[in-house]
Every structure is written in structure tokens, then in C-alpha cells.
Design an enzyme around this catalytic site. Structure first.
Site, PDB file in Angstrom:
ATOM      1  NE  ARG A  35      15.815  64.784  43.501  1.00 29.40           N
ATOM      2  CZ  ARG A  35      16.744  64.160  44.226  1.00 29.40           C
ATOM      3  NH1 ARG A  35      16.535  62.884  44.596  1.00 29.40           N
ATOM      4  NH2 ARG A  35      17.870  64.764  44.553  1.00 29.40           N
ATOM      5  NE  ARG A  59      22.041  59.063  39.614  1.00 29.22           N
ATOM      6  CZ  ARG A  59      21.701  59.903  40.575  1.00 29.22           C
ATOM      7  NH1 ARG A  59      20.425  60.153  40.809  1.00 29.22           N
ATOM      8  NH2 ARG A  59      22.617  60.508  41.302  1.00 29.22           N
ATOM      9  CG  HIS A 131      16.037  56.078  42.732  1.00 27.35           C
ATOM     10  ND1 HIS A 131      14.981  56.601  43.441  1.00 27.35           N
ATOM     11  CD2 HIS A 131      17.152  56.448  43.406  1.00 27.35           C
ATOM     12  CE1 HIS A 131      15.442  57.261  44.492  1.00 27.35           C
ATOM     13  NE2 HIS A 131      16.766  57.182  44.493  1.00 27.35           N
ATOM     14  CG  ASP A 176      17.829  55.891  52.569  1.00 25.57           C
ATOM     15  OD1 ASP A 176      17.554  54.924  51.821  1.00 25.57           O
ATOM     16  OD2 ASP A 176      18.801  56.645  52.376  1.00 25.57           O
ATOM     17  CD  GLU A 236      14.607  53.913  45.513  1.00 26.98           C
ATOM     18  OE1 GLU A 236      15.784  53.558  45.254  1.00 26.98           O
ATOM     19  OE2 GLU A 236      14.341  54.854  46.282  1.00 26.98           O
TER      20      GLU A 236
END
Length: 266
Positions: A35, A59, A131, A176, A236
Site C-alpha cells: 500500500r 503488482r 497507481h 475516485d 495516477e
């Protein structure tokens, strides 16, 4: 940079400040994405595609290996190729290479290359996203520029499209959004016009995702430290709305460049 996921997790600029956020509760084990930093999302963004694995399968993957791609400056390069395991999710032969380079002038550059190694002329399609988690003192103080009058899809409102009308994007809760056909984006760390500015430039990536979970959602995320949602913003660079289709034998490249301009040089 971790070999696991070809994942950059730290970038300290010449003023001594850490510019990438990494959660105090980041779980470093196979199958879990770290994270923070710059996770590599491929061949799918989030759940916007047919794969069951959110953000694809590279990832949170230990199959990356050092690559012989040359990096100018202080850089490292890793590669992942298809395997029996990846073909369960994505039945194609591929090679994905990611190179992270620190360049003079407080610049962090990430270069990406995807090769379609399918036989018999079979093409494949994919989305791609860097990201990037950027460290901030307090998300309430930041401003994001370069998005005015652009269309965006709001994931909190069933991906409905809107036009960004504000001069600078600011936060008062969860956000978002996928901004479409973006150019350079700027992060100003404080509302004061004299604050340092980070410029996010990209090539080969049409879109920009802006995300922060807000207080309520972050409280349910086991790998985000208490209150740490205020200490990062995700800006991102990605290819989200229109997938890339790559023919057999073809190669696709893209890059992102983060460049800091300190307050005393504005």
C-alpha cells in the site's frame, strides 16, 4: 525499489523530503500489493475489465526479475513474463518491463514497455496504470491543477461523466475519478501560492486517476495506518477509458515523469 512488483516505494528529493507515501501497515508478502509507492496495474485497471483480479496480477507478484534494460542516471529495471499462472488469468504470451530512474533536477521517471509475444498473430488488449501514492502533509491543504474543463468519470457515481469546473481540485472527502485525455497535472502541496509544486508529466498514457479513500473508507482498510488517509493523494497516470490493443510481435511504450519545483525556485 522492490523487485517484488517492480515497486518503487521511496523518493527523497534534494530538500530531504519523502515524496512517495508508504503505509505504516503495508503488508510485504506474496499475493498482497504494497500500500503506497508506485504499484504497477496491468493488464486491467481496478475491476474495469473481465479479470477477477483487481488491478491485474503483476503488482502483487514475486515473479519479477532484474532486466537488462539500460537506465540513464540512477535507475533499476525489472521484467515479468507470462507463466502457467499468469495464463490462467490472461491467456497470452507477454513481456512487461518497468524501469525507474532518478534524474538530475529532482525528477523520478518510470518507463514501461509491453511486448506481445503471442504466436500465430494473436493480438491482445489491456489497460495500464501507475497507481502513484504521493505523500502530503494534509490532504485538506493540497490543490491539483491542470484538470479544469476536462471530462471525468466519477466512480462514486456509477462512472457517470462530468466536466471539471473548478480551477483546482481540492478534497473534502472520498474521491475516485478518472480524468480523460489529460496533459500535465500539478500538485501544489499547500494552498499558499508560494508552496512547492510537483509536476506529473506522461507519454503514451491518456488518462489521470485522482483518488483518496476519505476517512470512512480508510477506516475499513487494514493496510492503511490510522489517520494516514490524510497523508497521501493518488494521482495516477494511466490508460483507462480506451484499452491498448497490441498485435503479435508489437511493442508498446509509455512513461511518467515526476518533477519537483521547490518553493524557493518558483
Amino acid at each position: 525499489v522492490f523487485e517484488y512488483g517492480s515497486h518503487a516505494t521511496s523518493w527523497v528529493t534534494s530538500d530531504g523530503k519523502e515524496r512517495l507515501y508508504l503505509s505504516s501497515r503495508a503488508e510485504h508478502q506474496d499475493g498482497n500489493a504494497l500500500r503506497g509507492g508506485i504499484p504497477i496495474c496491468w493488464p486491467q485497471f481496478n475491476t474495469w475489465g473481465p479479470l477477477a483480479c483487481k488491478h491485474g496480477f503483476v503488482r502483487a507478484n514475486a515473479a519479477w526479475t532484474p532486466s537488462n534494460h539500460q537506465a540513464d542516471g540512477a535507475g533499476v529495471s525489472f521484467q515479468i513474463v507470462d507463466s502457467d499462472q499468469t495464463r490462467k488469468h490472461f491467456p497470452n504470451h507477454f513481456a512487461l518491463n518497468v524501469t525507474h530512474t532518478i534524474e538530475p533536477g529532482d525528477v523520478l521517471c518510470t518507463n514501461v514497455e509491453v511486448r506481445n509475444e503471442n504466436p500465430f498473430g494473436f493480438a491482445f488488449s489491456f489497460q495500464f496504470l501507475l497507481h502513484t501514492y504521493l505523500a502530503v502533509d494534509d490532504i485538506a491543504d493540497i490543490r491539483i491543477g491542470g484538470l479544469t474543463n476536462l471530462s471525468y468519470m466519477d466512480s462514486l457515481r456509477a462512472r457517470e461523466k462530468f466536466i471539471e469546473e473548478s480551477d483546482a481540485v481540492q478534497f473534502d472527502g472520498e474521491m475516485d475519478r478518472v480524468y480523460l485525455s489529460t496533459g500535465d497535472v500539478t500538485l501544489r502541496y499547500h494552498k499558499d501560492d508560494s508552496a512547492a509544486v510537483l509536476r506529473i508529466s506522461k507519454r503514451g498514457l491518456a488518462d489521470t486517476v485522482v483518488w483518496n479513500p476519505g476517512s470512512e473508507k480508510a477506516a475499513g482498510m487494514s493496510d492503511v495506518g490510522e489517520g494516514e488517509w490524510r497523508q497521501f493523494v493518488c494521482i495516477e497516470s494511466g490508460q483507462v477509458e480506451q484499452a491498448i490493443t497490441l498485435g503479435a510481435g508489437e511493442c508498446w511504450t509509455a512513461s511518467q515523469e515526476l518533477q519537483l519545483t521547490p518553493a524557493n525556485k518558483l
